[in-house]
Design a protein around this motif. Structure first.
Motif, mmCIF file in Angstrom:
data_model
loop_
_atom_site.group_PDB
_atom_site.id
_atom_site.type_symbol
_atom_site.label_atom_id
_atom_site.label_comp_id
_atom_site.label_asym_id
_atom_site.label_seq_id
_atom_site.Cartn_x
_atom_site.Cartn_y
_atom_site.Cartn_z
ATOM 1 N N LYS A 22 -32.342 -26.894 -6.576
ATOM 2 C CA LYS A 22 -32.802 -25.530 -6.887
ATOM 3 C C LYS A 22 -34.255 -25.540 -7.365
ATOM 4 N N SER A 23 -34.631 -26.595 -8.112
ATOM 5 C CA SER A 23 -35.994 -26.689 -8.632
ATOM 6 C C SER A 23 -36.406 -28.150 -8.694
ATOM 7 N N VAL A 24 -37.713 -28.355 -8.883
ATOM 8 C CA VAL A 24 -38.255 -29.697 -9.011
ATOM 9 C C VAL A 24 -39.343 -29.663 -10.084
ATOM 10 N N ASP A 25 -39.391 -30.710 -10.920
ATOM 11 C CA ASP A 25 -40.399 -30.826 -11.969
ATOM 12 C C ASP A 25 -41.500 -31.768 -11.508
ATOM 13 N N ILE A 26 -42.746 -31.314 -11.719
ATOM 14 C CA ILE A 26 -43.920 -32.048 -11.282
ATOM 15 C C ILE A 26 -44.881 -32.159 -12.464
ATOM 16 N N PRO A 27 -45.480 -33.325 -12.711
ATOM 17 C CA PRO A 27 -46.464 -33.423 -13.790
ATOM 18 C C PRO A 27 -47.588 -32.402 -13.601
ATOM 19 N N GLY A 28 -48.010 -31.782 -14.688
ATOM 20 C CA GLY A 28 -48.932 -30.651 -14.621
ATOM 21 C C GLY A 28 -50.381 -31.012 -14.368
ATOM 22 N N ALA A 29 -51.075 -30.097 -13.676
ATOM 23 C CA ALA A 29 -52.521 -30.155 -13.445
ATOM 24 C C ALA A 29 -52.941 -28.789 -12.909
ATOM 25 N N ASN A 30 -54.180 -28.430 -13.127
ATOM 26 C CA ASN A 30 -54.657 -27.109 -12.698
ATOM 27 C C ASN A 30 -54.601 -26.936 -11.186
ATOM 28 N N ILE A 31 -54.930 -27.965 -10.427
ATOM 29 C CA ILE A 31 -54.923 -27.848 -8.972
ATOM 30 C C ILE A 31 -53.493 -27.667 -8.450
ATOM 31 N N LYS A 32 -52.516 -28.272 -9.138
ATOM 32 C CA LYS A 32 -51.121 -28.113 -8.730
ATOM 33 C C LYS A 32 -50.627 -26.702 -9.004
ATOM 34 N N VAL A 33 -51.063 -26.109 -10.104
ATOM 35 C CA VAL A 33 -50.702 -24.719 -10.413
ATOM 36 C C VAL A 33 -51.309 -23.787 -9.369
ATOM 37 N N ALA A 34 -52.555 -24.031 -8.974
ATOM 38 C CA ALA A 34 -53.202 -23.211 -7.942
ATOM 39 C C ALA A 34 -52.488 -23.373 -6.599
ATOM 40 N N MET A 35 -52.065 -24.582 -6.265
ATOM 41 C CA MET A 35 -51.327 -24.830 -5.025
ATOM 42 C C MET A 35 -49.978 -24.114 -5.055
ATOM 43 N N ALA A 36 -49.278 -24.168 -6.185
ATOM 44 C CA ALA A 36 -47.993 -23.474 -6.321
ATOM 45 C C ALA A 36 -48.180 -21.964 -6.200
ATOM 46 N N ASP A 37 -49.291 -21.442 -6.715
ATOM 47 C CA ASP A 37 -49.576 -20.013 -6.601
ATOM 48 C C ASP A 37 -49.754 -19.608 -5.143
ATOM 49 N N VAL A 38 -50.475 -20.411 -4.375
ATOM 50 C CA VAL A 38 -50.660 -20.135 -2.949
ATOM 51 C C VAL A 38 -49.327 -20.197 -2.222
ATOM 52 N N MET A 39 -48.506 -21.200 -2.547
ATOM 53 C CA MET A 39 -47.203 -21.345 -1.893
ATOM 54 C C MET A 39 -46.287 -20.159 -2.213
ATOM 55 N N LYS A 40 -46.381 -19.633 -3.429
ATOM 56 C CA LYS A 40 -45.568 -18.467 -3.799
ATOM 57 C C LYS A 40 -46.048 -17.226 -3.057
ATOM 58 N N ARG A 41 -47.353 -17.019 -3.000
ATOM 59 C CA ARG A 41 -47.897 -15.844 -2.293
ATOM 60 C C ARG A 41 -47.547 -15.855 -0.811
ATOM 61 N N GLU A 42 -47.475 -17.048 -0.218
ATOM 62 C CA GLU A 42 -47.160 -17.170 1.202
ATOM 63 C C GLU A 42 -45.660 -17.189 1.473
ATOM 64 N N GLY A 43 -44.827 -17.222 0.429
ATOM 65 C CA GLY A 43 -43.386 -17.142 0.593
ATOM 66 C C GLY A 43 -42.689 -18.463 0.833
ATOM 67 N N TYR A 44 -43.318 -19.574 0.491
ATOM 68 C CA TYR A 44 -42.707 -20.878 0.695
ATOM 69 C C TYR A 44 -41.867 -21.347 -0.494
ATOM 70 N N ILE A 45 -42.104 -20.787 -1.675
ATOM 71 C CA ILE A 45 -41.286 -21.087 -2.847
ATOM 72 C C ILE A 45 -40.921 -19.773 -3.531
ATOM 73 N N LYS A 46 -39.845 -19.797 -4.329
ATOM 74 C CA LYS A 46 -39.429 -18.586 -5.047
ATOM 75 C C LYS A 46 -40.398 -18.270 -6.176
ATOM 76 N N ASN A 47 -40.611 -19.262 -7.024
ATOM 77 C CA ASN A 47 -41.447 -19.055 -8.199
ATOM 78 C C ASN A 47 -41.846 -20.416 -8.760
ATOM 79 N N TYR A 48 -42.703 -20.401 -9.760
ATOM 80 C CA TYR A 48 -43.080 -21.614 -10.471
ATOM 81 C C TYR A 48 -43.336 -21.252 -11.917
#
Length: 131
Positions: A22-48
């Protein structure tokens, strides 16, 4: 220490999708948060959600599945690597799978998709392709 933290993020998402988590935990970084935001906007993930702890924090990504319980991400491909950077000019940006996928670029205006970069008329480093 990881040599390519973005590739680690993509691999964790790919593996968790194949294992039907259902979910996956990834060590944090600003570029990863920006990547997750793009993936959410494009509909590839539910949320982060970025969760702070005493260290660097971690990013919890909630995966998305279709009606047949298949992961909506069919492929993740890291394009630019630490050993070989790939840059494109604004006129050289090509669609992924004839527009069915998305290419994620790191530009001077932040992390964005290939469509956004074309719209804003800027190029950058191609981070990955998602379809």
């Amino acid at each position: 220490m990881l040599s390519d933290p973005l590739a680690d993020m993509l691999t964790r998402i790919r593996n968790a999708g194949k294992a039907k988590h259902k979910s996956v935990d990834i060590p944090g970084a600003n570029i990863k948060v920006a990547m997750a935001d793009v993936m959410k906007r494009e509909g590839y993930i539910k949320n982060y959600k970025f969760i702070k702890d005493n260290k660097q924090g971690f990013l919890r990504v909630f995966l998305k599945y279709d009606a047949n319980d298949r992961h909506v991400i069919y492929g993740l491909e890291r394009v630019s690597k630490p050993s070989r950077r790939v840059y494109v000019a604004k006129d050289e940006i090509r669609p992924v799978l004839n527009g069915l996928g998305v290419s994620v670029l790191s530009t001077s205006r932040g992390i964005m998709t290939d469509r956004q970069a074309k719209k804003e008329n800027i190029g950058g480093e191609v981070l990955c392709n998602i379809w």
